[in-house]
Enzyme design. Structure first.
Site, PDB file in Angstrom:
ATOM      1  N   CYS A  88      16.936 -13.738   0.554  1.00  0.00           N
ATOM      2  CA  CYS A  88      17.433 -14.432   1.748  1.00  0.00           C
ATOM      3  C   CYS A  88      17.553 -15.914   1.459  1.00  0.00           C
ATOM      4  O   CYS A  88      16.742 -16.723   1.921  1.00  0.00           O
ATOM      5  CB  CYS A  88      16.501 -14.188   2.906  1.00  0.00           C
ATOM      6  SG  CYS A  88      16.608 -12.496   3.438  1.00  0.00           S
ATOM      7  N   ARG A 105      12.557 -18.237 -27.306  1.00  0.00           N
ATOM      8  CA  ARG A 105      13.849 -17.746 -26.818  1.00  0.00           C
ATOM      9  C   ARG A 105      14.611 -16.976 -27.891  1.00  0.00           C
ATOM     10  O   ARG A 105      15.118 -15.888 -27.651  1.00  0.00           O
ATOM     11  CB  ARG A 105      14.681 -18.955 -26.358  1.00  0.00           C
ATOM     12  CG  ARG A 105      15.974 -18.589 -25.655  1.00  0.00           C
ATOM     13  CD  ARG A 105      16.854 -19.831 -25.442  1.00  0.00           C
ATOM     14  NE  ARG A 105      16.155 -20.960 -24.901  1.00  0.00           N
ATOM     15  CZ  ARG A 105      16.066 -21.261 -23.604  1.00  0.00           C
ATOM     16  NH1 ARG A 105      16.653 -20.506 -22.713  1.00  0.00           N
ATOM     17  NH2 ARG A 105      15.392 -22.336 -23.204  1.00  0.00           N
ATOM     18  N   GLY A 114      12.741 -23.911 -30.054  1.00  0.00           N
ATOM     19  CA  GLY A 114      13.888 -24.552 -29.411  1.00  0.00           C
ATOM     20  C   GLY A 114      15.247 -24.157 -29.936  1.00  0.00           C
ATOM     21  O   GLY A 114      16.259 -24.720 -29.521  1.00  0.00           O
ATOM     22  N   GLU A 140       7.858 -22.379 -33.972  1.00  0.00           N
ATOM     23  CA  GLU A 140       7.350 -21.684 -32.791  1.00  0.00           C
ATOM     24  C   GLU A 140       8.492 -21.200 -31.902  1.00  0.00           C
ATOM     25  O   GLU A 140       8.599 -21.618 -30.753  1.00  0.00           O
ATOM     26  CB  GLU A 140       6.520 -22.704 -32.018  1.00  0.00           C
ATOM     27  CG  GLU A 140       5.271 -22.214 -31.410  1.00  0.00           C
ATOM     28  CD  GLU A 140       4.451 -23.418 -30.978  1.00  0.00           C
ATOM     29  OE1 GLU A 140       3.256 -23.419 -31.260  1.00  0.00           O
ATOM     30  OE2 GLU A 140       5.003 -24.373 -30.377  1.00  0.00           O
ATOM     31  N   TYR A 171      12.680 -15.664 -20.873  1.00  0.00           N
ATOM     32  CA  TYR A 171      12.541 -16.447 -19.633  1.00  0.00           C
ATOM     33  C   TYR A 171      13.167 -15.758 -18.422  1.00  0.00           C
ATOM     34  O   TYR A 171      13.670 -16.410 -17.518  1.00  0.00           O
ATOM     35  CB  TYR A 171      13.115 -17.869 -19.817  1.00  0.00           C
ATOM     36  CG  TYR A 171      12.457 -18.621 -20.963  1.00  0.00           C
ATOM     37  CD1 TYR A 171      11.101 -18.924 -20.921  1.00  0.00           C
ATOM     38  CD2 TYR A 171      13.177 -18.995 -22.104  1.00  0.00           C
ATOM     39  CE1 TYR A 171      10.481 -19.591 -21.969  1.00  0.00           C
ATOM     40  CE2 TYR A 171      12.561 -19.658 -23.156  1.00  0.00           C
ATOM     41  CZ  TYR A 171      11.213 -19.948 -23.083  1.00  0.00           C
ATOM     42  OH  TYR A 171      10.596 -20.602 -24.119  1.00  0.00           O
TER      43      TYR A 171
HETATM   44  N1  LLP Z   1       6.621 -24.339 -28.345  1.00  0.00           N
HETATM   45  C1  LLP Z   1       6.356 -25.096 -27.276  1.00  0.00           C
HETATM   46  C2  LLP Z   1       5.241 -26.011 -27.311  1.00  0.00           C
HETATM   47  C3  LLP Z   1       7.162 -24.990 -26.129  1.00  0.00           C
HETATM   48  O1  LLP Z   1       6.890 -25.761 -25.083  1.00  0.00           O
HETATM   49  C4  LLP Z   1       8.228 -24.070 -26.107  1.00  0.00           C
HETATM   50  C5  LLP Z   1       9.057 -23.917 -24.917  1.00  0.00           C
HETATM   51  C6  LLP Z   1       8.445 -23.290 -27.249  1.00  0.00           C
HETATM   52  C7  LLP Z   1       7.627 -23.451 -28.339  1.00  0.00           C
HETATM   53  C8  LLP Z   1       9.538 -22.258 -27.327  1.00  0.00           C
HETATM   54  O2  LLP Z   1      10.794 -22.801 -27.196  1.00  0.00           O
HETATM   55  P1  LLP Z   1      12.078 -21.831 -27.352  1.00  0.00           P
HETATM   56  O3  LLP Z   1      12.158 -21.414 -28.789  1.00  0.00           O
HETATM   57  O4  LLP Z   1      11.845 -20.690 -26.449  1.00  0.00           O
HETATM   58  O5  LLP Z   1      13.219 -22.666 -26.920  1.00  0.00           O
HETATM   59  N2  LLP Z   1      12.051 -21.810 -18.886  1.00  0.00           N
HETATM   60  C9  LLP Z   1      13.040 -22.523 -19.678  1.00  0.00           C
HETATM   61  C10 LLP Z   1      12.542 -22.792 -21.082  1.00  0.00           C
HETATM   62  C11 LLP Z   1      11.264 -23.585 -21.140  1.00  0.00           C
HETATM   63  C12 LLP Z   1      10.784 -23.771 -22.547  1.00  0.00           C
HETATM   64  C13 LLP Z   1       9.447 -24.390 -22.559  1.00  0.00           C
HETATM   65  N3  LLP Z   1       8.836 -24.532 -23.837  1.00  0.00           N
HETATM   66  C14 LLP Z   1      14.329 -21.715 -19.698  1.00  0.00           C
HETATM   67  O6  LLP Z   1      14.396 -20.678 -19.033  1.00  0.00           O
HETATM   68  O7  LLP Z   1      15.309 -22.129 -20.312  1.00  0.00           O
END
Ligand code: LLP
Length: 434
Positions: free
Chosen positions: A364, A296, A251, A293, A393
């Protein structure tokens, strides 16, 4: 001159955007547009910084896990694993890709709020190291499948810690009203631990939480660690068991525009580790292995997307549409979340960005926009438009809407480029049609 968002980007001596030493206009010419470009150097730099933080703050007693939903293909798994990261997968498809890339199953963590029996069986048969169980029904399913395989499967439990981090509603996950995880406040979490400990074919190794995505504050992460370790303490006193690991999720925020005030990742690590050390001491716990984890933050700033500018429609007093040869099919994030992006013309990167554009895709659909009212250099047909921070993403959320083929992805490193995902062809589009 505009500030570029990632250390892998620069404006070269020809006044053009360059990524890891490769001229973006030349990449567009060589591989065609639309084109995803990803800097291997930047991905490796971020991976190293996470690994080093674990050395510094936890004496190496823990590990970063790459959340591959951000960008999944064989090469990215090879790269992050070679840097010492584990990988997280959330579907049979991501699991299959990771295994095909040669990731050892013991380094794979399988998440997801509604894994199918088929997906769980696939994971169990392949010896996946950590199945992160999201519900009571999944716990029963994993036990049944493990029993059928004569196996004892390592699991952890995904807990909803009740923390509300500030981010877009669709990407918040740690609060009570969430489809993810097992609730802490109502006592469900302790009940799930009790049940897990009583089952014969699962071995409960740890707990997991994830509070949301694109978060810039340190505080919610620190609070999550505190809440989760209190649960470790309760588990120890009620069941006499000390779990082996605590996964604090991902996150961490990245820079989509200059307004995003992303912290160095080490700052999160430092603040969270202080809480972990303090809580373990206060509660008399051995410090569990700590996992994080990130998805992004590992890949987002390493990626850009290149497009060719087509029709330009200036509607006086309304807006200037600058159309590109891509759109919501390879980057749906503006259409879905009104996500901010920085756009620039790669072939005029040194010119002032004094033209206000609405960058429109070719689908479209009126909502098929990449960005509205955003400053770019004065555009002409044939210019190469770059969108920055598209490494996460984008490809992973791409579709074939309007039967557009997904673009290729090129990996760049120290002035060299190579295809890591081929662009889809029209043939690919009809492959499964009967
Ligand atoms: N761990 C779990 C259990 C998660 O659900 C997620 C993201 C992560 C790790 C990784 O989070 P990050 O470090 O990437 O923030 N499609 C959306 C983002 C959805 C994230 C879902 N879970 C976007 O384009 O912003």
């Amino acid at each position: 001159m505009m500030r570029l968002l990632s250390p892998c980007l620069e404006i070269n001596e020809r006044g053009r955007l360059a990524i890891s030493g490769c001229d973006a206009v030349e990449l567009a010419g060589q591989y065609g547009t639309p084109l995803y470009v990803m800097s291997e150097d930047e991905v490796r730099r971020v991976c190293k910084s996470y690994v080093q933080s674990f050395q510094k703050f936890y004496g190496g007693h823990g590990r970063p896990i790459y959340a591959s939903k951000a960008f999944s293909c064989k090469e990215i798994y090879r790269i992050v694993v070679s840097e010492g990261l584990d990988v997280e997968v959330v579907s049979g498809g991501e699991l299959y890709t990771a295994l095909q890339a040669g990731v050892l199953p013991q380094h794979i963590h399988f998440q997801g709020n509604n894994k199918s029996a088929g997906e769980i069986a696939f994971a169990v048969e392949n010896g996946v190291g950590d199945i992160v169980v999201d519900s009571f029904s999944e716990l029963r399913l994993v036990e049944r499948i493990a029993e059928g395989n004569n196996a004892v499967v390592n699991i952890s439990l995904r807990i909803k810690p009740g923390i509300d981090a500030h981010t877009h509603d669709f990407i918040r996950t740690g609060q009570i009203d969430s489809k993810f995880g097992i609730d802490l406040a109502s006592g469900e979490a302790l009940e799930a631990v009790r049940q897990s400990l009583s089952l014969e074919h699962v071995s409960l190794k740890g707990l997991h939480c994830h509070i949301g995505s694109q978060i810039f504050e340190v505080e919610p992460f620190v609070h999550a660690a505190e809440v989760m370790l209190e649960l470790f303490g309760q588990i120890k006193s009620q069941f006499g068991v000390e779990l082996e690991h605590l996964n604090l999720g991902g996150g961490f925020g990245v820079r989509y525009t200059q307004r995003d005030d992303a912290l160095p990742y080490e700052r999160y690590m430092e603040a969270v580790s202080q809480m972990v050390h303090k809580k373990c001491k206060d509660l008399g716990l051995d410090q569990p292995e700590i996992y994080i984890e990130p998805g992004r933050s590992v890949v987002a700033e390493a990626g850009i997307t290149l497009y060719t500018v087509g029709a330009i429609k200036e509607i006086p007093g309304v807006r200037n549409y600058v159309s590109i040869d891509g759109g919501m099919f390879e980057n749906p994030r503006y259409a879905l979340y009104q996500a901010d992006y920085t756009c620039l013309l790669a072939n005029k990167a040194n010119a002032p960005a004094d033209y206000i554009a609405t960058v429109a895709g070719k689908c479209c659909e009126s909502g098929d926009l990449i960005q509205e009212h955003t400053p770019i250099q004065r555009p002409e047909e044939g210019d190469i438009l770059a969108v920055l921070t598209t490494g996460a993403y984008n490809y992973s959320m791409a579709s074939n809407y309007n039967r557009n083929p997904r673009p290729a992805c090129v990996m760049v490193s120290q002035g060299e480029s190579r295809i890591i995902i081929k662009g889809e062809t029209y043939e690919d589009l009809v492959r499964n049609d009967v």
